[in-house]
Design an enzyme around this catalytic site. Structure first.
Site, PDB file in Angstrom:
ATOM      1  N   ASN A   9     -42.918 -27.855 -68.999  1.00 40.58           N
ATOM      2  CA  ASN A   9     -43.067 -29.555 -68.985  1.00 40.58           C
ATOM      3  C   ASN A   9     -43.314 -30.042 -67.562  1.00 40.58           C
ATOM      4  O   ASN A   9     -42.253 -30.540 -67.104  1.00 40.58           O
ATOM      5  CB  ASN A   9     -42.833 -30.757 -70.377  1.00 40.58           C
ATOM      6  CG  ASN A   9     -43.209 -32.116 -69.704  1.00 40.58           C
ATOM      7  OD1 ASN A   9     -44.417 -32.263 -69.356  1.00 40.58           O
ATOM      8  ND2 ASN A   9     -42.731 -32.993 -70.542  1.00 40.58           N
ATOM      9  N   LYS A  11     -44.936 -32.176 -66.426  1.00 41.41           N
ATOM     10  CA  LYS A  11     -45.764 -33.703 -66.567  1.00 41.41           C
ATOM     11  C   LYS A  11     -45.906 -33.823 -64.813  1.00 41.41           C
ATOM     12  O   LYS A  11     -46.792 -32.652 -64.953  1.00 41.41           O
ATOM     13  CB  LYS A  11     -43.664 -34.579 -65.662  1.00 41.41           C
ATOM     14  CG  LYS A  11     -43.031 -34.136 -67.032  1.00 41.41           C
ATOM     15  CD  LYS A  11     -41.754 -35.189 -67.135  1.00 41.41           C
ATOM     16  CE  LYS A  11     -40.267 -35.078 -68.111  1.00 41.41           C
ATOM     17  NZ  LYS A  11     -39.657 -35.804 -68.313  1.00 41.41           N
ATOM     18  N   HIS A  92     -44.294 -37.133 -76.734  1.00 40.88           N
ATOM     19  CA  HIS A  92     -43.084 -37.328 -75.377  1.00 40.88           C
ATOM     20  C   HIS A  92     -42.552 -38.520 -75.230  1.00 40.88           C
ATOM     21  O   HIS A  92     -43.876 -40.347 -75.464  1.00 40.88           O
ATOM     22  CB  HIS A  92     -43.716 -36.417 -74.228  1.00 40.88           C
ATOM     23  CG  HIS A  92     -42.720 -36.027 -72.879  1.00 40.88           C
ATOM     24  ND1 HIS A  92     -42.167 -37.765 -72.420  1.00 40.88           N
ATOM     25  CD2 HIS A  92     -41.806 -35.686 -72.994  1.00 40.88           C
ATOM     26  CE1 HIS A  92     -41.679 -36.797 -71.945  1.00 40.88           C
ATOM     27  NE2 HIS A  92     -40.517 -35.729 -71.916  1.00 40.88           N
ATOM     28  N   GLU A  94     -41.863 -40.782 -72.437  1.00 45.13           N
ATOM     29  CA  GLU A  94     -42.468 -41.347 -71.795  1.00 45.13           C
ATOM     30  C   GLU A  94     -43.972 -41.557 -71.729  1.00 45.13           C
ATOM     31  O   GLU A  94     -44.618 -42.852 -71.924  1.00 45.13           O
ATOM     32  CB  GLU A  94     -43.043 -40.552 -70.501  1.00 45.13           C
ATOM     33  CG  GLU A  94     -41.591 -40.201 -69.963  1.00 45.13           C
ATOM     34  CD  GLU A  94     -41.458 -38.547 -68.820  1.00 45.13           C
ATOM     35  OE1 GLU A  94     -42.159 -37.743 -68.815  1.00 45.13           O
ATOM     36  OE2 GLU A  94     -40.087 -38.400 -68.525  1.00 45.13           O
ATOM     37  N   GLU A 164     -35.719 -34.577 -77.901  1.00 39.59           N
ATOM     38  CA  GLU A 164     -35.213 -34.919 -76.168  1.00 39.59           C
ATOM     39  C   GLU A 164     -34.360 -36.536 -76.335  1.00 39.59           C
ATOM     40  O   GLU A 164     -35.809 -37.879 -76.243  1.00 39.59           O
ATOM     41  CB  GLU A 164     -36.500 -34.858 -75.932  1.00 39.59           C
ATOM     42  CG  GLU A 164     -37.618 -33.314 -75.825  1.00 39.59           C
ATOM     43  CD  GLU A 164     -38.376 -33.618 -74.520  1.00 39.59           C
ATOM     44  OE1 GLU A 164     -37.436 -33.114 -73.908  1.00 39.59           O
ATOM     45  OE2 GLU A 164     -39.447 -34.509 -74.628  1.00 39.59           O
ATOM     46  N   GLY A 170     -34.727 -36.284 -67.437  1.00 35.17           N
ATOM     47  CA  GLY A 170     -34.476 -36.806 -65.903  1.00 35.17           C
ATOM     48  C   GLY A 170     -33.717 -37.301 -65.505  1.00 35.17           C
ATOM     49  O   GLY A 170     -33.092 -37.706 -63.941  1.00 35.17           O
ATOM     50  N   SER A 209     -32.419 -32.590 -69.110  1.00 33.13           N
ATOM     51  CA  SER A 209     -31.638 -31.883 -67.947  1.00 33.13           C
ATOM     52  C   SER A 209     -31.159 -30.470 -68.975  1.00 33.13           C
ATOM     53  O   SER A 209     -30.100 -30.180 -68.386  1.00 33.13           O
ATOM     54  CB  SER A 209     -30.449 -33.410 -67.725  1.00 33.13           C
ATOM     55  OG  SER A 209     -30.824 -34.148 -67.547  1.00 33.13           O
TER      56      SER A 209
HETATM   57  P1  PGA Z   1     -36.457 -33.352 -68.018  1.00 37.17           P
HETATM   58  O1  PGA Z   1     -37.050 -33.390 -69.033  1.00 37.17           O
HETATM   59  O2  PGA Z   1     -36.245 -31.099 -68.256  1.00 37.17           O
HETATM   60  O3  PGA Z   1     -36.616 -33.597 -66.660  1.00 37.17           O
HETATM   61  O4  PGA Z   1     -35.192 -33.638 -68.607  1.00 37.17           O
HETATM   62  C1  PGA Z   1     -37.191 -33.036 -70.439  1.00 37.17           C
HETATM   63  C2  PGA Z   1     -38.939 -33.236 -70.767  1.00 37.17           C
HETATM   64  O5  PGA Z   1     -39.443 -34.626 -70.520  1.00 37.17           O
HETATM   65  O6  PGA Z   1     -39.307 -33.136 -71.392  1.00 37.17           O
END
Ligand code: PGA
Length: 248
Positions: A9, A11, A92, A94, A164, A170, A209
């Protein structure tokens, strides 16, 4: 055994130059597990072309719940397919937190994706506050239930479900393999209550992460069938290492 799946992903990151460098490195070390790369919309076709000859597929990070027409700024499922994408990340955290996507909107998007022939990666997960209140299982179950009411588990099997935890995205603060496994097992039993066969076959990804250093231990949990990778997927070598950790 369920084949592991690892999805990148990206983003809102990347540029045409960055993407070409990434593709060069990725192509030099092909992944040995099923892989999906999800760039921003505008780079979908570049990635489709750049991944020709590899086993990797391309996915989008979002899409409209509408079919077509006067929805300024939106992108339809059929357009994603027309651009060569076969997967789409939906729900997601976000999107849920920053763009107000409710469980109902996410469910409508999943239904639309499946109707169009796209494979959805449905994301679910609790915030830190919800975890600290002991509400993790309840929140995740609600997020999934609203989707299951519209799209039976047997249909969701075309795609995958990603757990998640929002507090792990993140932040560098990964869920422990045991914490992740516990939620994955709960998701699988929820699916089993509707359709035992689909529950056994469903791929449940962990995201939050994931790095080359922790991927193998996470993926070795019985109900973790791969990962949804944000930050670490931007570095081709790290993504390749994570895919290698998922190769069975
Ligand atoms: P990250 O994001 O690996 O940077 O924690 C995972 C995601 O949001 O899909």
């Amino acid at each position: 055994m369920r084949p592991n799946l690892v999805a990148a992903n990206w983003k809102m990151n990347g540029s045409r130059a960055d993407n070409q460098r990434w593709l060069q490195e990725f192509r030099a070390a092909p992944a040995h597990c099923e892989t999906v790369v999800c760039p921003p919309f505008v780079y979908l076709q570049d990635l489709v072309q750049g991944l020709v000859g590899t086993a990797a597929s391309v996915g989008a990070q979002n899409m409209s719940d509408r079919v077509a027409g006067a929805w300024t700024g939106e992108v339809a499922a059929e357009m994603l397919i027309d651009s060569g994408a076969s997967w789409v990340i939906l729900g997601h955290s976000e999107r849920r937190a920053a763009y107000g996507e409710s469980n109902e909107i996410v469910a409508a998007k999943v239904e639309r994706a499946l109707a169009a022939g796209l494979k959805p990666i449905l994301c679910v997960g609790e915030t830190l506050e919800q975890r600290e209140q002991g509400r993790t299982q309840q929140v995740v179950a609600e997020q999934l239930q609203v989707v299951l009411q519209r799209c039976p588990a047997a249909q969701l099997l075309a795609g995958a479900i990603a757990y998640e935890p929002v507090w792990a995205i993140g932040t560098g603060r990964t869920a422990t393999p045991q914490q992740a496994q516990a939620v994955h097992a709960a998701i699988r039993s929820q699916l089993a209550a509707q359709d035992p066969g689909a529950a056994v076959a469903m791929r449940l990804l962990y995201g939050g992460s994931v790095k080359p250093a922790n991927a193998r231990e996470l993926f070795s949990q019985p109900d973790i069938d791969g990962g949804l990778i944000g930050g670490a997927s931007l570095v081709a070598a790290d993504f390749v290492a994570i895919c290698a950790a998922a190769a069975r």
